[in-house]
Design an enzyme around this catalytic site. Structure first.
Site, PDB file in Angstrom:
ATOM      1  N   GLY A 128      19.378  41.270  46.596  1.00  0.00           N
ATOM      2  CA  GLY A 128      20.128  42.421  46.082  1.00  0.00           C
ATOM      3  C   GLY A 128      19.589  43.727  46.636  1.00  0.00           C
ATOM      4  O   GLY A 128      19.607  43.959  47.845  1.00  0.00           O
ATOM      5  N   ILE A 130      16.529  44.819  46.758  1.00  0.00           N
ATOM      6  CA  ILE A 130      15.182  44.801  47.328  1.00  0.00           C
ATOM      7  C   ILE A 130      15.257  44.867  48.848  1.00  0.00           C
ATOM      8  O   ILE A 130      15.924  44.034  49.453  1.00  0.00           O
ATOM      9  CB  ILE A 130      14.425  43.501  46.957  1.00  0.00           C
ATOM     10  CG1 ILE A 130      14.416  43.287  45.446  1.00  0.00           C
ATOM     11  CG2 ILE A 130      13.013  43.527  47.513  1.00  0.00           C
ATOM     12  CD1 ILE A 130      13.836  41.940  45.040  1.00  0.00           C
ATOM     13  N   GLU A 184      27.902  32.444  35.553  1.00  0.00           N
ATOM     14  CA  GLU A 184      29.352  32.260  35.624  1.00  0.00           C
ATOM     15  C   GLU A 184      29.777  31.071  34.772  1.00  0.00           C
ATOM     16  O   GLU A 184      28.958  30.266  34.343  1.00  0.00           O
ATOM     17  CB  GLU A 184      29.758  32.056  37.084  1.00  0.00           C
ATOM     18  CG  GLU A 184      29.499  33.322  37.896  1.00  0.00           C
ATOM     19  CD  GLU A 184      29.882  33.169  39.349  1.00  0.00           C
ATOM     20  OE1 GLU A 184      31.024  32.737  39.609  1.00  0.00           O
ATOM     21  OE2 GLU A 184      29.066  33.478  40.211  1.00  0.00           O
ATOM     22  N   LYS A 199      19.809  31.711  50.531  1.00  0.00           N
ATOM     23  CA  LYS A 199      18.996  32.900  50.780  1.00  0.00           C
ATOM     24  C   LYS A 199      17.701  32.563  51.513  1.00  0.00           C
ATOM     25  O   LYS A 199      17.308  33.284  52.429  1.00  0.00           O
ATOM     26  CB  LYS A 199      18.706  33.600  49.447  1.00  0.00           C
ATOM     27  CG  LYS A 199      19.974  34.244  48.842  1.00  0.00           C
ATOM     28  CD  LYS A 199      19.740  34.733  47.423  1.00  0.00           C
ATOM     29  CE  LYS A 199      20.977  35.436  46.857  1.00  0.00           C
ATOM     30  NZ  LYS A 199      20.843  35.676  45.396  1.00  0.00           N
TER      31      LYS A 199
END
Lengths: 397, 397
Positions: A128, A130, A184, A199
């Site tokens: 995000g 960072i 979610e 990631k």
């Protein structure tokens, strides 16, 4: 500088908001004002400040020579890939927050950007807000990165923190996370580790300069972690964290996503709630760690806009990113050595017969025993675990 | 790329070592091999691998057109400033690890570098190996940075950690730190906070884009911290850390170096031993933190070599650093609001008469009381503290 935003969801609208909130500061940093000319989305947004800028055909953007930078915040590989490729081929710079796109097509899009003398950036795709992609590419360049390990998923970190603080069970914290909007309706990508797996594939590709396929990474989620495991963790004065990790072994890497038991001295041990952290070990730098908001509208948008500023400062200059399309063959995780915490209903005698020297962990749980093993390969462990019969096992970091 | 190193002490020899250890990786990243051509030092180094490269006159380097990048690791403002200025004026790029030089002359050297279309970089001057200068300049560009707070001195952090772990007194841990080589014979620059003061001046200048003079920053060291203070800190479940901090207030900043009591939830609370950490709060990013080795030969050299790689990739391209020579007038720290922990030999009745609502802290210390105040300005606090008569006071973070 005229910008187009493709995908007006949470992150896309966050980008528009950050460009508005910090307009002057961004103009100063970028060397010129940055203005949104188009927003691409299938929907209309009546009453929205961007209403007049909505377009439905990406070709409008690709064909407008005034647009210098395109933001991709649609998510998913297609049609994002087709659109981004078209933008780069039209000579536009692109930034994306889309980890699925970067994990699958990053190397190819970097090559196309280089050929067109533009840039393809993706700071927001991992961690995000960072800064981690640009630091890896521009700051940690004097080092051989021997390990990169992250808490890269805010949802599961929130859940594990909550389980640890409240002694709650997995199913209950999942419901809470869903109620709060952190998880979610279909939480699979988070709780099964698919999100951090993409990631760590991206980070490992940047570290080794070659394509690492996320499908090759051994991936376990947090669905097997129970309140009982948390009790044992506390007895060991450790925290359970879902780590996505790569280690250099010889000329290759071994990568894994799985829950680990971290000691209090580990820099990632105190990364709690929805925060993310990325730990890096360089052969001359030693240990370093980057911490911050791993998700969320504005933090993620902050990273996207930092890419916009960087690209505005690098018009007609390709910033070299060392990530080739040539594939890096990862080592088999079964050859990777770890220390394991094991819970079993078997006897201490049987545990010692199978595992040899063990260290018992006393957490006051009846009907089972808990112990840590000596270091052994994953393959060895699996054989022994099957022989003994176990309730659960978590690796130690 | 031919490089010259000015100052063959700990960091300078570390730079030579890193260039040797990671030679291939660095060449790949820089786009060409990086080779040391000269080492400037007053001394000779018979038997050293660099023996033949030692020169005593900086003009030899300035006048050699083959040298593209110069490393300054001499320390101190002069003659480092004269040498660095001459190198930039001769069209060479310069990187330095010298916080005194950067704090005093950074803005001027950045301007000269821009005029000459070269670069002046200083990643290693703050936070040793931790990437923080380049992230501030290149990554956090979408944000208004509202706070930057660091543990920027490894020596005092080691001492405070040791005091906390062992309950030892200041004088004893100072002797231990000196014996281990962490503290110098004259430890003033560390224990009085002069070192982190220069570093926060550099960071604040980068955040606001103007010259912040370290002489304007209120600076307190750790010499008044005792084993008794540590006991109170433990009773509050807090850690005492020497923080160097800047906060945006209106259009200006208030900056301070002083010991603070940090709660366990603060990202800097678990930065222990000789490690450094830099906490940043951006208006859209939220909280972020950078952690790593704040000093030491190889980690600091890693940051210097990262500058070399970056400059090798930016030959004839000036990387804009927003730090103008125009001075930023800091706000008077006395107008800054804080919450204080106070120890006094006075009575509870007197404490409440002077400070109004207080919260007592019970640490089992006889002959005194400890309490925290409500939030008040530093100026107000000083008046009240004088009125009551106090043993010590530490701010809460």
């Amino acid at each position: 500088m005229k910008v187009a935003v493709m995908g007006y969801g949470t992150i896309g609208s966050g980008v528009v908001e950050v460009l508005r909130i910090n307009k002057d500061r961004i103009a100063e940093r970028a060397g010129e004002p940055v203005e949104v000319k188009y927003v691409l989305d299938l929907r209309e947004f009546p009453g929205d400040p961007m209403e007049d800028k909505i377009v439905h055909d990406y070709q409008v953007i690709a064909n407008d020579p005034e647009v210098g930078i395109v933001v991709e915040t649609m998510g998913g590989v297609e049609p994002a890939f087709t659109f981004v490729k078209a933008m780069l081929e039209a000579g536009k710079q692109v930034t994306t927050s889309n980890k699925a796109l970067v994990a699958a097509k990053g190397a190819e899009l970097i090559r196309i950007a280089r050929e067109k003398n533009v840039n393809f950036q993706f700071e927001a795709s991992v961690g995000g807000g960072i800064p981690i992609i640009r630091p890896l590419n521009c700051c940690l360049t004097a080092d051989e990165i021997e390990e990169i390990t992250g808490i890269l998923n805010g949802t599961t970190n929130y859940m594990l923190t909550k389980m640890s603080e409240e002694g709650a069970e997995f199913e209950d914290v999942l419901k809470d996370a869903q109620a709060k909007g952190y998880a979610e309706k279909d939480p699979t990508a988070d709780i099964e580790g698919h999100d951090p797996c993409r990631k760590i594939a991206i980070l490992t590709s940047l570290v080794c300069g070659r394509q690492v396929d996320f499908e090759d990474i051994h991936c376990e989620g947090i669905t097997k972690i129970s309140a009982t495991d948390i009790k044992y963790a506390k007895a060991m004065n450790r925290s359970i964290k879902l780590l996505a990790s790569s280690r250099k072994v010889g000329e290759s890497y071994v990568a894994m996503v799985a829950p680990f038991l971290l000691p209090q001295t580990h820099p990632l041990c105190n990364v709690n709630d929805v925060f993310n952290g990325v730990f890096v070990h360089g052969n001359v730098l030693g240990d370093a760690m980057f911490y911050g908001s791993g998700a969320g509208k504005l933090p993620t948008a902050s990273a996207v806009v930092a890419d916009i500023v960087d690209m505005a400062k690098h018009q007609n200059v390709n910033i070299v990113i060392d990530w080739k399309e040539e594939k890096m063959e990862l080592l088999d995780y079964k050859d990777c050595t770890n220390v394991f915490f094991v819970r079993t209903a078997a006897s201490k005698a049987d545990a010692e017969k199978v595992f040899g020297k063990v260290t018992y962990v006393e957490a006051g749980i009846s009907g089972e025993i808990g112990f840590t093993t000596e270091a052994m390969t994953e393959g060895e462990f699996e054989t022994k675990a099957e022989e003994l019969g176990i309730l659960n096992r978590i690796r130690l970091a």
